[in-house]
Design a protein around this motif. Structure first.
Motif, PDB file in Angstrom:
ATOM      1  N   ALA A 146     -66.816  -5.726   9.058  1.00 44.98           N
ATOM      2  CA  ALA A 146     -67.948  -6.426   9.664  1.00 44.98           C
ATOM      3  C   ALA A 146     -67.481  -7.370  10.767  1.00 44.98           C
ATOM      4  CB  ALA A 146     -68.711  -7.205   8.590  1.00 44.98           C
ATOM      5  N   ALA A 147     -66.351  -8.058  10.534  1.00 46.63           N
ATOM      6  CA  ALA A 147     -65.815  -8.947  11.569  1.00 46.63           C
ATOM      7  C   ALA A 147     -65.393  -8.159  12.801  1.00 46.63           C
ATOM      8  CB  ALA A 147     -64.632  -9.745  11.006  1.00 46.63           C
ATOM      9  N   LEU A 148     -64.769  -6.986  12.596  1.00 41.24           N
ATOM     10  CA  LEU A 148     -64.362  -6.163  13.731  1.00 41.24           C
ATOM     11  C   LEU A 148     -65.572  -5.652  14.515  1.00 41.24           C
ATOM     12  CD1 LEU A 148     -61.454  -4.078  12.123  1.00 41.24           C
ATOM     13  CD2 LEU A 148     -61.265  -5.974  13.754  1.00 41.24           C
ATOM     14  N   VAL A 149     -66.617  -5.220  13.805  1.00 40.28           N
ATOM     15  CA  VAL A 149     -67.821  -4.748  14.482  1.00 40.28           C
ATOM     16  C   VAL A 149     -68.468  -5.875  15.271  1.00 40.28           C
ATOM     17  CG1 VAL A 149     -70.152  -3.857  14.113  1.00 40.28           C
ATOM     18  CG2 VAL A 149     -68.229  -2.872  12.864  1.00 40.28           C
ATOM     19  N   LEU A 150     -68.523  -7.076  14.655  1.00 32.04           N
ATOM     20  CA  LEU A 150     -69.108  -8.215  15.345  1.00 32.04           C
ATOM     21  C   LEU A 150     -68.295  -8.586  16.582  1.00 32.04           C
ATOM     22  CD1 LEU A 150     -71.223 -10.460  15.420  1.00 32.04           C
ATOM     23  CD2 LEU A 150     -69.726 -11.826  13.948  1.00 32.04           C
ATOM     24  N   SER A 205     -66.387  -6.544  18.350  1.00 26.82           N
ATOM     25  CA  SER A 205     -66.605  -5.504  19.354  1.00 26.82           C
ATOM     26  C   SER A 205     -67.959  -5.661  20.040  1.00 26.82           C
ATOM     27  CB  SER A 205     -66.506  -4.126  18.695  1.00 26.82           C
ATOM     28  OG  SER A 205     -66.779  -3.095  19.613  1.00 26.82           O
ATOM     29  N   ALA A 206     -68.974  -6.020  19.257  1.00 23.76           N
ATOM     30  CA  ALA A 206     -70.305  -6.222  19.854  1.00 23.76           C
ATOM     31  C   ALA A 206     -70.295  -7.391  20.831  1.00 23.76           C
ATOM     32  CB  ALA A 206     -71.343  -6.452  18.754  1.00 23.76           C
ATOM     33  N   ILE A 207     -69.627  -8.476  20.446  1.00 26.98           N
ATOM     34  CA  ILE A 207     -69.555  -9.632  21.345  1.00 26.98           C
ATOM     35  C   ILE A 207     -68.777  -9.267  22.603  1.00 26.98           C
ATOM     36  CG2 ILE A 207     -68.620 -11.973  21.594  1.00 26.98           C
ATOM     37  CD1 ILE A 207     -69.228 -12.412  18.650  1.00 26.98           C
ATOM     38  N   GLY A 208     -67.693  -8.482  22.450  1.00 27.28           N
ATOM     39  CA  GLY A 208     -66.925  -8.060  23.613  1.00 27.28           C
ATOM     40  C   GLY A 208     -67.726  -7.188  24.560  1.00 27.28           C
ATOM     41  N   SER A 209     -68.580  -6.321  24.005  1.00 24.52           N
ATOM     42  CA  SER A 209     -69.371  -5.432  24.855  1.00 24.52           C
ATOM     43  C   SER A 209     -70.459  -6.169  25.621  1.00 24.52           C
ATOM     44  CB  SER A 209     -70.012  -4.323  23.999  1.00 24.52           C
ATOM     45  OG  SER A 209     -70.894  -4.886  23.037  1.00 24.52           O
ATOM     46  N   ILE A 210     -70.890  -7.320  25.117  1.00 21.36           N
ATOM     47  CA  ILE A 210     -71.926  -8.087  25.820  1.00 21.36           C
ATOM     48  C   ILE A 210     -71.333  -9.363  26.424  1.00 21.36           C
ATOM     49  CG2 ILE A 210     -73.773  -7.183  24.374  1.00 21.36           C
ATOM     50  CD1 ILE A 210     -73.738  -9.838  22.844  1.00 21.36           C
ATOM     51  N   SER A 211     -70.010  -9.374  26.612  1.00 20.97           N
ATOM     52  CA  SER A 211     -69.371 -10.588  27.131  1.00 20.97           C
ATOM     53  C   SER A 211     -69.895 -10.950  28.516  1.00 20.97           C
ATOM     54  CB  SER A 211     -67.853 -10.401  27.171  1.00 20.97           C
ATOM     55  OG  SER A 211     -67.506  -9.295  28.000  1.00 20.97           O
ATOM     56  N   THR A 212     -70.157  -9.943  29.350  1.00 19.41           N
ATOM     57  CA  THR A 212     -70.676 -10.217  30.687  1.00 19.41           C
ATOM     58  C   THR A 212     -72.041 -10.892  30.622  1.00 19.41           C
ATOM     59  OG1 THR A 212     -69.491  -8.287  31.544  1.00 19.41           O
ATOM     60  CG2 THR A 212     -71.247  -9.202  32.918  1.00 19.41           C
ATOM     61  N   ILE A 213     -72.893 -10.406  29.726  1.00 19.46           N
ATOM     62  CA  ILE A 213     -74.216 -11.009  29.570  1.00 19.46           C
ATOM     63  C   ILE A 213     -74.090 -12.437  29.059  1.00 19.46           C
ATOM     64  CG2 ILE A 213     -76.432 -10.796  28.370  1.00 19.46           C
ATOM     65  CD1 ILE A 213     -76.006  -7.804  28.297  1.00 19.46           C
TER      66      ILE A 213
END
Length: 379
Positions: free
Chosen positions: A51-55, A57-65
């Motif tokens: 769950a921490a890894l998924v979270l 990765s999700a934060i990394g994918s929306i880092s620009t936003i």
């Protein structure tokens, strides 16, 4: 006065001692129960790690936003003092926001009409003039004044630079860099529209957001929280507006110095000065060294004049201009400014460097107003 020989009476009651003594075996038994079921414990730990890894990765994918959101929030906080100043002059908040954004739009139009064309033209002139400047170095006055060993070293460095520029790999890299710059320029324009829209939304809802934030605190702490929040936002707004004003003054001084001294590319150097001097505390020094080195390619005498004149301006800025412009901002030690700029640059690039000073000011205010008083009450 108490007798030192008297025994110290503990304020802990026997019931509390018994409760603590009973709690320790319970905690130990829970640990042992977990060890009795290693499969279930390992499964739960694995699920938590996944769950921490998924979270992450999700934060990394929306880092620009997230960067857009943070930048828009800081811009809204920075523009809020201007809107509130208009409100104090009997202007409604909606009309004040419209006036602020109209002024911002006029500034951007003036930049694209009057500043950007000469800057682009001077960039093209600079690129075209670089080969000629390099070829004329052996015939220049400052080169003739060098020692023979230094002249040999300079000529060898020029030959290496010429070989590197003419290499196919370098040409390919430069072509890719030009393409990347073009793509980045288009992306920056689209990002600017997103940030402006978010800034407009945050600025319009800033008062309501503050009230909602105050309601989350206990009733007895809301007045204190409101006062601290207003001081933080005022400090952040003053720091951001002050940084832009100081950078604008820097750019104007650089432009005037280049025109008066006769140095080339005044508009381009003024824009570079505006961007570089946004770096808190050390931006002016960085540009001072950079611009002086660039001026050496024109003339050592002109470079020396610029070196001294801009150094004088840095002193005036430090002791006269900056205290007046940044009078409402929190004073931050130079070491913390440097640490904040380095950390912000490593985390978010140029945006991190720009918001480092307001963030450090907010953290310092919280430490002074909340943490230190609480520690002083502990005796």
């Amino acid at each position: 006065m108490t007798d030192p020989a008297e025994p110290v009476v503990s304020s802990v009651s026997p019931e509390e001692v018994v409760a603590v003594a009973q709690e320790r075996p319970r905690r130990f038994s829970k640990v042992l129960a977990g060890l009795d079921h290693p499969l279930a414990t390992g499964f739960l730990v694995t699920i938590g790690v996944l769950a921490a890894l998924v979270l992450g990765s999700a934060i990394g994918s929306i880092s620009t936003i997230l960067v857009y959101i943070v930048l828009a929030m800081f811009l809204a906080v920075g523009l809020d003092p201007i809107v509130r100043m208009l409100e104090r002059h009997k202007v409604k908040r909606g009309a004040g926001i419209a006036i602020v954004f109209a002024g911002f739009a006029l500034v951007m139009v003036a930049f694209f009409v009057f500043v950007l064309p000469p800057v682009v033209a001077q960039i093209v002139q600079l690129v075209q003039a670089i080969p000629e400047l390099v070829e004329n170095i052996p015939q220049s006055e400052w080169f003739a004044r060098l020692a023979p060993d230094a002249q040999v070293a300079v000529l060898g460095a020029l030959e290496q630079i010429a070989e590197w520029v003419s290499a196919p790999s370098t040409l390919a890299a430069l072509g890719g860099g030009v393409l990347a710059v073009g793509v980045g320029f288009v992306a920056a324009i689209s990002a600017s529209f997103v940030v402006i829209a978010l800034t407009l939304y945050f600025l319009a809802s800033l008062t309501a957001a503050k009230r909602a934030f105050y309601d989350l605190a206990p009733a007895h702490s809301r007045v204190r929280l409101a006062d601290l929040t207003e001081r933080i936002t005022d400090s952040v707004g003053s720091a951001l507006i002050g940084s832009v004003i100081l950078s604008s003054i820097n750019a104007a001084v650089v432009f005037v110095l280049h025109v008066v001294i006769g140095l080339p590319f005044p508009a381009l150097m003024a824009v570079i000065a505006f961007v570089v001097t946004l770096i808190p505390l050390f931006g002016s020094v960085i540009f001072w060294i950079f611009a002086s080195i660039i001026a050496l390619f024109t003339s050592p005498e002109q470079a020396l004049i610029f070196f001294i004149a801009y150094l004088v301006y840095i002193q005036i800025e430090s002791y006269v201009v900056s205290p007046r412009v940044m009078n409402k901002a929190i004073e931050i030690p130079a070491a913390l400014v440097l640490i904040g700029a380095l950390a912000g640059g490593a985390l978010a690039g140029i945006v991190g460097v720009l918001v480092a000073l307001p963030v450090m000011a907010s953290i310092l205010l919280i430490i002074r107003e909340v943490v230190v008083p609480r520690q002083n009450l502990k005796v």
